[in-house]
Design a protein around this motif. Sequence first.
Motif, PDB file in Angstrom:
ATOM      1  N   GLN A 103       0.812  -1.209   0.000  1.00  0.00           N
ATOM      2  CA  GLN A 103       0.000   0.000   0.000  1.00  0.00           C
ATOM      3  C   GLN A 103       0.853   1.269   0.000  1.00  0.00           C
ATOM      4  O   GLN A 103       0.385   2.334   0.360  1.00  0.00           O
ATOM      5  CB  GLN A 103      -0.913  -0.007   1.225  1.00  0.00           C
ATOM      6  N   ARG A 104       2.124   1.162  -0.421  1.00  0.00           N
ATOM      7  CA  ARG A 104       3.005   2.328  -0.409  1.00  0.00           C
ATOM      8  C   ARG A 104       2.481   3.438  -1.313  1.00  0.00           C
ATOM      9  O   ARG A 104       2.473   4.607  -0.926  1.00  0.00           O
ATOM     10  CB  ARG A 104       4.409   1.928  -0.844  1.00  0.00           C
ATOM     11  N   VAL A 105       2.067   3.094  -2.503  1.00  0.00           N
ATOM     12  CA  VAL A 105       1.582   4.099  -3.443  1.00  0.00           C
ATOM     13  C   VAL A 105       0.322   4.766  -2.900  1.00  0.00           C
ATOM     14  O   VAL A 105       0.155   5.989  -2.993  1.00  0.00           O
ATOM     15  CB  VAL A 105       1.324   3.470  -4.827  1.00  0.00           C
ATOM     16  N   ALA A 106      -0.561   3.986  -2.315  1.00  0.00           N
ATOM     17  CA  ALA A 106      -1.787   4.557  -1.757  1.00  0.00           C
ATOM     18  C   ALA A 106      -1.469   5.510  -0.610  1.00  0.00           C
ATOM     19  O   ALA A 106      -2.087   6.567  -0.489  1.00  0.00           O
ATOM     20  CB  ALA A 106      -2.709   3.447  -1.275  1.00  0.00           C
ATOM     21  N   ARG A 107      -0.513   5.167   0.213  1.00  0.00           N
ATOM     22  CA  ARG A 107      -0.130   6.059   1.320  1.00  0.00           C
ATOM     23  C   ARG A 107       0.441   7.368   0.796  1.00  0.00           C
ATOM     24  O   ARG A 107       0.166   8.433   1.343  1.00  0.00           O
ATOM     25  CB  ARG A 107       0.874   5.356   2.226  1.00  0.00           C
ATOM     26  N   VAL A 108       1.255   7.293  -0.239  1.00  0.00           N
ATOM     27  CA  VAL A 108       1.825   8.512  -0.809  1.00  0.00           C
ATOM     28  C   VAL A 108       0.718   9.383  -1.407  1.00  0.00           C
ATOM     29  O   VAL A 108       0.712  10.605  -1.232  1.00  0.00           O
ATOM     30  CB  VAL A 108       2.896   8.173  -1.867  1.00  0.00           C
ATOM     31  N   LYS A 109      -0.228   8.775  -2.109  1.00  0.00           N
ATOM     32  CA  LYS A 109      -1.330   9.547  -2.688  1.00  0.00           C
ATOM     33  C   LYS A 109      -2.178  10.201  -1.607  1.00  0.00           C
ATOM     34  O   LYS A 109      -2.632  11.342  -1.765  1.00  0.00           O
ATOM     35  CB  LYS A 109      -2.207   8.651  -3.560  1.00  0.00           C
ATOM     36  N   ILE A 110      -2.394   9.516  -0.505  1.00  0.00           N
ATOM     37  CA  ILE A 110      -3.147  10.102   0.601  1.00  0.00           C
ATOM     38  C   ILE A 110      -2.376  11.268   1.204  1.00  0.00           C
ATOM     39  O   ILE A 110      -2.938  12.326   1.483  1.00  0.00           O
ATOM     40  CB  ILE A 110      -3.460   9.038   1.669  1.00  0.00           C
ATOM     41  N   ALA A 111      -1.067  11.080   1.403  1.00  0.00           N
ATOM     42  CA  ALA A 111      -0.250  12.149   1.986  1.00  0.00           C
ATOM     43  C   ALA A 111      -0.202  13.370   1.070  1.00  0.00           C
ATOM     44  O   ALA A 111      -0.290  14.517   1.537  1.00  0.00           O
ATOM     45  CB  ALA A 111       1.159  11.638   2.255  1.00  0.00           C
ATOM     46  N   VAL A 112      -0.095  13.165  -0.227  1.00  0.00           N
ATOM     47  CA  VAL A 112      -0.063  14.280  -1.165  1.00  0.00           C
ATOM     48  C   VAL A 112      -1.431  14.947  -1.249  1.00  0.00           C
ATOM     49  O   VAL A 112      -1.532  16.168  -1.429  1.00  0.00           O
ATOM     50  CB  VAL A 112       0.411  13.798  -2.550  1.00  0.00           C
ATOM     51  N   GLY A 113      -2.490  14.156  -1.112  1.00  0.00           N
ATOM     52  CA  GLY A 113      -3.835  14.697  -1.229  1.00  0.00           C
ATOM     53  C   GLY A 113      -4.310  15.470  -0.010  1.00  0.00           C
ATOM     54  O   GLY A 113      -5.305  16.183  -0.070  1.00  0.00           O
ATOM     55  N   LEU A 114      -3.613  15.344   1.123  1.00  0.00           N
ATOM     56  CA  LEU A 114      -4.015  16.090   2.315  1.00  0.00           C
ATOM     57  C   LEU A 114      -3.745  17.575   2.102  1.00  0.00           C
ATOM     58  O   LEU A 114      -2.754  17.957   1.497  1.00  0.00           O
ATOM     59  CB  LEU A 114      -3.228  15.594   3.537  1.00  0.00           C
ATOM     60  N   PRO A 115      -4.621  18.393   2.597  1.00  0.00           N
ATOM     61  CA  PRO A 115      -4.393  19.841   2.403  1.00  0.00           C
ATOM     62  C   PRO A 115      -3.171  20.303   3.202  1.00  0.00           C
ATOM     63  O   PRO A 115      -2.945  19.865   4.325  1.00  0.00           O
ATOM     64  CB  PRO A 115      -5.677  20.474   2.936  1.00  0.00           C
ATOM     65  N   CYS A 116      -2.405  21.155   2.607  1.00  0.00           N
ATOM     66  CA  CYS A 116      -1.240  21.731   3.280  1.00  0.00           C
ATOM     67  C   CYS A 116      -1.681  22.971   4.037  1.00  0.00           C
ATOM     68  O   CYS A 116      -2.263  23.871   3.463  1.00  0.00           O
ATOM     69  CB  CYS A 116      -0.146  22.077   2.251  1.00  0.00           C
ATOM     70  N   TRP A 117      -1.368  23.022   5.299  1.00  0.00           N
ATOM     71  CA  TRP A 117      -1.816  24.136   6.135  1.00  0.00           C
ATOM     72  C   TRP A 117      -0.717  25.109   6.302  1.00  0.00           C
ATOM     73  O   TRP A 117       0.174  25.228   6.824  1.00  0.00           O
ATOM     74  CB  TRP A 117      -2.313  23.674   7.469  1.00  0.00           C
TER      75      TRP A 117
END
Length: 91
Positions: free
Chosen positions: A77-91
């Motif tokens: 699930q490495r790719v999915a984790r990276v996509k989730i991390a990139v998709g989180l809004p940057c504050w």
Amino acid sequence: MARGAPAVWSTVLGLPFVLAGGWLYVGQSAYPGVVGLPFAFFGLFVVGIGAYVHAVSPSEPRLGDDEELLEKRHPTQRVARVKIAVGLPCW
């Protein structure tokens, strides 16, 4: 995606939305009844997707008498984790 029991988990996660939508639609007088419809439809959508995934997921392979299963792997699930991390809004 179909590991475990997707129909059960989607029901557990979708049922609170259905109940909240039903409560807002029928029992709450402070808001118009139509406010509860999106919640109920979203909950039904989650339950329906889980039932669909459960219905179309493949079962364990049937092996013959002279066959054996050498290796059983689950995808990483490495790719999915990276996509989730990139998709989180940057504050």
